[in-house]
Motif scaffolding. Structure first.
Motif, PDB file in Angstrom:
ATOM      1  N   LEU A   1      21.621   1.785 -40.967  1.00  0.00           N
ATOM      2  CA  LEU A   1      22.631   0.982 -40.586  1.00  0.00           C
ATOM      3  C   LEU A   1      23.167   0.498 -41.845  1.00  0.00           C
ATOM      4  O   LEU A   1      22.458  -0.234 -42.472  1.00  0.00           O
ATOM      5  N   ASP A   2      24.546   0.703 -42.056  1.00  0.00           N
ATOM      6  CA  ASP A   2      25.318   0.382 -43.115  1.00  0.00           C
ATOM      7  C   ASP A   2      26.236  -1.108 -42.842  1.00  0.00           C
ATOM      8  O   ASP A   2      26.924  -1.350 -43.713  1.00  0.00           O
ATOM      9  N   GLY A   3      25.661  -1.835 -41.898  1.00  0.00           N
ATOM     10  CA  GLY A   3      26.298  -2.990 -41.584  1.00  0.00           C
ATOM     11  C   GLY A   3      27.406  -3.357 -40.449  1.00  0.00           C
ATOM     12  O   GLY A   3      27.310  -2.146 -39.662  1.00  0.00           O
ATOM     13  N   PRO A   4      28.216  -3.970 -40.574  1.00  0.00           N
ATOM     14  CA  PRO A   4      29.099  -4.199 -39.091  1.00  0.00           C
ATOM     15  C   PRO A   4      29.988  -2.607 -39.075  1.00  0.00           C
ATOM     16  O   PRO A   4      29.937  -1.986 -39.914  1.00  0.00           O
ATOM     17  N   GLU A   5      30.505  -2.760 -38.019  1.00  0.00           N
ATOM     18  CA  GLU A   5      31.143  -1.484 -37.601  1.00  0.00           C
ATOM     19  C   GLU A   5      32.296  -0.827 -38.522  1.00  0.00           C
ATOM     20  O   GLU A   5      32.005   0.412 -38.856  1.00  0.00           O
ATOM     21  N   GLN A   6      33.093  -1.773 -38.956  1.00  0.00           N
ATOM     22  CA  GLN A   6      34.054  -1.218 -39.990  1.00  0.00           C
ATOM     23  C   GLN A   6      33.529  -0.455 -41.246  1.00  0.00           C
ATOM     24  O   GLN A   6      33.757   0.441 -41.837  1.00  0.00           O
ATOM     25  N   LEU A   7      32.480  -1.070 -41.697  1.00  0.00           N
ATOM     26  CA  LEU A   7      31.699  -0.720 -43.153  1.00  0.00           C
ATOM     27  C   LEU A   7      30.783   0.476 -42.693  1.00  0.00           C
ATOM     28  O   LEU A   7      30.604   1.460 -43.305  1.00  0.00           O
ATOM     29  N   HIS A   8      30.011   0.428 -41.714  1.00  0.00           N
ATOM     30  CA  HIS A   8      29.286   1.342 -41.122  1.00  0.00           C
ATOM     31  C   HIS A   8      29.993   2.741 -40.746  1.00  0.00           C
ATOM     32  O   HIS A   8      29.600   3.805 -41.489  1.00  0.00           O
ATOM     33  N   ASP A   9      31.010   2.786 -40.136  1.00  0.00           N
ATOM     34  CA  ASP A   9      31.581   3.821 -39.496  1.00  0.00           C
ATOM     35  C   ASP A   9      32.592   4.688 -40.718  1.00  0.00           C
ATOM     36  O   ASP A   9      32.484   5.700 -40.535  1.00  0.00           O
ATOM     37  N   ALA A  10      32.902   3.634 -41.780  1.00  0.00           N
ATOM     38  CA  ALA A  10      33.627   4.434 -42.708  1.00  0.00           C
ATOM     39  C   ALA A  10      32.648   5.526 -43.589  1.00  0.00           C
ATOM     40  O   ALA A  10      33.057   6.215 -44.192  1.00  0.00           O
ATOM     41  N   ARG A  11      31.380   5.130 -43.385  1.00  0.00           N
ATOM     42  CA  ARG A  11      30.416   5.906 -44.429  1.00  0.00           C
ATOM     43  C   ARG A  11      29.572   6.872 -43.526  1.00  0.00           C
ATOM     44  O   ARG A  11      28.666   8.044 -44.276  1.00  0.00           O
TER      45      ARG A  11
ATOM     46  N   SER B   1      17.820   0.320 -43.133  1.00  0.00           N
ATOM     47  CA  SER B   1      18.141   0.748 -44.677  1.00  0.00           C
ATOM     48  C   SER B   1      19.501   0.537 -44.564  1.00  0.00           C
ATOM     49  O   SER B   1      20.244   1.330 -43.660  1.00  0.00           O
ATOM     50  N   CYS B   2      19.970  -0.036 -45.606  1.00  0.00           N
ATOM     51  CA  CYS B   2      21.681  -0.219 -45.801  1.00  0.00           C
ATOM     52  C   CYS B   2      21.968   0.449 -47.091  1.00  0.00           C
ATOM     53  O   CYS B   2      21.534  -0.302 -48.129  1.00  0.00           O
ATOM     54  N   VAL B   3      22.943   1.163 -47.301  1.00  0.00           N
ATOM     55  CA  VAL B   3      22.989   1.750 -48.507  1.00  0.00           C
ATOM     56  C   VAL B   3      24.409   0.773 -49.045  1.00  0.00           C
ATOM     57  O   VAL B   3      25.427   0.604 -48.295  1.00  0.00           O
ATOM     58  N   ILE B   4      24.294   0.683 -50.273  1.00  0.00           N
ATOM     59  CA  ILE B   4      25.259  -0.186 -50.868  1.00  0.00           C
ATOM     60  C   ILE B   4      26.169   0.674 -51.855  1.00  0.00           C
ATOM     61  O   ILE B   4      25.671   1.194 -52.696  1.00  0.00           O
ATOM     62  N   ASP B   5      27.359   0.679 -51.828  1.00  0.00           N
ATOM     63  CA  ASP B   5      28.370   1.420 -52.317  1.00  0.00           C
ATOM     64  C   ASP B   5      29.513   0.424 -52.724  1.00  0.00           C
ATOM     65  O   ASP B   5      29.339  -0.771 -52.517  1.00  0.00           O
ATOM     66  N   GLN B   6      30.700   0.954 -53.353  1.00  0.00           N
ATOM     67  CA  GLN B   6      31.640   0.244 -53.693  1.00  0.00           C
ATOM     68  C   GLN B   6      32.489  -0.831 -52.615  1.00  0.00           C
ATOM     69  O   GLN B   6      32.940  -2.021 -53.051  1.00  0.00           O
ATOM     70  N   GLN B   7      32.214  -0.504 -51.355  1.00  0.00           N
ATOM     71  CA  GLN B   7      32.901  -1.272 -50.393  1.00  0.00           C
ATOM     72  C   GLN B   7      31.859  -2.248 -49.868  1.00  0.00           C
ATOM     73  O   GLN B   7      32.210  -3.501 -49.942  1.00  0.00           O
ATOM     74  N   THR B   8      30.676  -1.869 -49.642  1.00  0.00           N
ATOM     75  CA  THR B   8      29.696  -2.785 -49.204  1.00  0.00           C
ATOM     76  C   THR B   8      29.208  -3.993 -50.212  1.00  0.00           C
ATOM     77  O   THR B   8      28.901  -4.991 -49.753  1.00  0.00           O
ATOM     78  N   ILE B   9      29.308  -3.547 -51.414  1.00  0.00           N
ATOM     79  CA  ILE B   9      28.841  -4.499 -52.571  1.00  0.00           C
ATOM     80  C   ILE B   9      29.694  -5.853 -52.585  1.00  0.00           C
ATOM     81  O   ILE B   9      29.249  -6.673 -53.128  1.00  0.00           O
TER      82      ILE B   9
ATOM     83  N   GLU C   1      26.739 -11.780 -48.684  1.00  0.00           N
ATOM     84  CA  GLU C   1      26.257 -12.665 -47.477  1.00  0.00           C
ATOM     85  C   GLU C   1      26.506 -12.358 -46.055  1.00  0.00           C
ATOM     86  O   GLU C   1      25.792 -12.602 -45.184  1.00  0.00           O
ATOM     87  N   GLU C   2      27.637 -11.596 -46.131  1.00  0.00           N
ATOM     88  CA  GLU C   2      28.059 -10.984 -44.608  1.00  0.00           C
ATOM     89  C   GLU C   2      27.042 -10.137 -44.141  1.00  0.00           C
ATOM     90  O   GLU C   2      26.714 -10.063 -42.771  1.00  0.00           O
ATOM     91  N   LEU C   3      26.502  -9.111 -45.130  1.00  0.00           N
ATOM     92  CA  LEU C   3      25.430  -8.165 -44.699  1.00  0.00           C
ATOM     93  C   LEU C   3      24.183  -8.735 -44.417  1.00  0.00           C
ATOM     94  O   LEU C   3      23.641  -8.458 -43.370  1.00  0.00           O
ATOM     95  N   VAL C   4      23.735  -9.874 -45.151  1.00  0.00           N
ATOM     96  CA  VAL C   4      22.486 -10.617 -44.779  1.00  0.00           C
ATOM     97  C   VAL C   4      22.523 -11.013 -43.430  1.00  0.00           C
ATOM     98  O   VAL C   4      21.767 -11.100 -42.424  1.00  0.00           O
ATOM     99  N   ASP C   5      23.642 -11.888 -43.284  1.00  0.00           N
ATOM    100  CA  ASP C   5      23.821 -12.568 -41.727  1.00  0.00           C
ATOM    101  C   ASP C   5      23.875 -11.430 -40.815  1.00  0.00           C
ATOM    102  O   ASP C   5      23.575 -11.712 -39.560  1.00  0.00           O
ATOM    103  N   TYR C   6      24.655 -10.573 -41.063  1.00  0.00           N
ATOM    104  CA  TYR C   6      24.824  -9.383 -39.964  1.00  0.00           C
ATOM    105  C   TYR C   6      23.306  -8.949 -39.456  1.00  0.00           C
ATOM    106  O   TYR C   6      23.030  -8.844 -38.365  1.00  0.00           O
ATOM    107  N   PHE C   7      22.429  -8.398 -40.413  1.00  0.00           N
ATOM    108  CA  PHE C   7      21.105  -7.966 -40.230  1.00  0.00           C
ATOM    109  C   PHE C   7      20.134  -9.008 -39.423  1.00  0.00           C
ATOM    110  O   PHE C   7      19.514  -8.798 -38.672  1.00  0.00           O
ATOM    111  N   ALA C   8      20.481 -10.227 -40.078  1.00  0.00           N
ATOM    112  CA  ALA C   8      19.784 -11.280 -39.428  1.00  0.00           C
ATOM    113  C   ALA C   8      19.874 -11.626 -38.025  1.00  0.00           C
ATOM    114  O   ALA C   8      19.082 -11.830 -37.092  1.00  0.00           O
ATOM    115  N   ALA C   9      21.181 -11.552 -37.528  1.00  0.00           N
ATOM    116  CA  ALA C   9      21.701 -11.813 -36.345  1.00  0.00           C
ATOM    117  C   ALA C   9      21.166 -10.636 -35.331  1.00  0.00           C
ATOM    118  O   ALA C   9      21.291 -10.829 -34.182  1.00  0.00           O
TER     119      ALA C   9
END
Length: 354
Positions: free
Chosen positions: A120-130, A160-168, A172-180
């Protein structure tokens, strides 16, 4: 590594096909429809693992996407594995993209006490783009539905969340997202993709290190004992003198063995370095061959350039694959400068209590 009994962490690729078309897929070119492990190959793999090990066995069911075989077929494979392994205690885990996980899948995985790791690569906009479906359209909603089903069945999945030039840009937003999402754990992995058959890093070492420092600070600020960031919790354990439980800090590459659908054997899936096939040679001979042992020796050695580094005993030059990405396993990790930054911040966090 030689001898009649050893510690192995077998990875079984029941199918090498996938329903997603991830932009950074490192298995691109190796996944094709119809690549399923036969019962004969599964039996051969299991018998070889059983012969070389003692005590409990941890099986990781992998792919491609393992759920593509269907629940009935997957259940049959798990039952068959436990039959072949006899009275040996067996623990199961699965690595999945989670888009096919529903109540039935979740019920079975919970009943058999599976460890579940999902991508899972984070919230919808980040995840669905990749991580779109191969047929088109984003997969985020299906993954989150799978997470909900797993949690309703009483499981605590890891991500597992892959970090690229968009997600990097969003630690903080990613940590909060996965914790929620109330996941047990997330692992942030530096992205790579294949370009003309060669791996290419998607983020620089220093920028990844800065991302992880910010992620560490955010995670510590949350104060959530029930939510971990895998690499960071392993690092803090290692800095405290404990076993990290994280392969990149354990120098334990020789315990991993991946079995392709046709019986090909890979010591580490990321390297794609086939050492033979279990239908042609026994597993012990494959793992003890001069070529395989030379590979292990190179992976587990520390690069000469790291000899004066204060983090030498902790890092050992970094993950061998990340060293290979820097030009060879005899070189420090591609992430070296960023890792130094992270180690320094983590040490300070332990010393100061946050």
């Amino acid at each position: 590594m030689s001898g009649t009994s050893r510690r192995l962490s077998p990875v079984i690729k029941l199918i090498e096909d996938c329903n997603l078309a991830c932009s950074y897929c490192y298995q691109a070119g190796r996944l094709r429809p119809g690549q399923r492990m036969s019962r004969a190959t599964l039996e051969r793999v299991l018998l070889e693992v059983k012969r070389l090990t003692r005590g409990p066995i941890q099986l990781l069911w992998y792919g491609g996407e393992p759920t593509l075989v269907g629940l009935d077929c997957f259940r049959s494979a798990v039952d068959f594995a436990e039959t072949v392994l006899g009275d040996r205690p067996v623990r199961h885990s699965i690595q999945t993209n989670a888009v096919l996980i529903d109540a039935d899948w979740s019920g079975f995985l919970a009943e058999r006490r599976f460890g579940v790791s999902l991508s899972l690569d984070g919230p919808e906009q980040l995840h669905d783009a990749r991580r779109p479906f191969r047929r088109g359209g984003g997969s985020h909603a299906s993954v989150v539905s799978g997470v909900d089903c797993l949690r309703e069945a009483g499981l605590s999945p890891r991500a597992s969340c892959v970090i690229d030039q968009q997600t990097i840009a969003f630690p903080e937003e990613l940590v909060d997202y996965f914790a929620a999402l109330q996941l047990a754990e997330v692992d942030f992995a530096p992205g790579l993709r294949l370009v003309k058959g060669r791996p290419q890093a998607l983020v620089g070492g220093l920028e990844f290190g800065r991302f992880m420092v910010r992620a560490l600070d955010r995670w510590l600020a949350l104060g959530r004992a029930d939510f971990k960031i895998r690499g960071l919790s392993g690092l803090l354990r290692a800095l405290s003198g404990q076993a990290s439980g994280y392969c990149k800090l354990e120098s334990s590459c020789s315990t991993y063995v991946t079995f392709s659908h046709n019986g090909d054997v890979y010591p580490c899936d990321e390297f794609a370095a086939c050492v033979g096939n279990v239908h042609l040679s026994n597993l012990e001979d494959l793992l003890d061959s001069p070529r395989t042992q030379a590979m292990y020796s190179a992976w587990q050695s520390t690069p000469a350039a790291c000899s004066d580094c204060r983090w030498r005993d902790l890092c050992r030059g970094g993950c061998p694959f990340e060293r290979q990405m820097a030009g060879g396993v005899d070189r420090p990790s591609l992430l070296c400068e960023g890792l130094k930054l992270l180690y320094q911040r983590a040490e300070a966090a332990l010393t100061c209590g946050g």
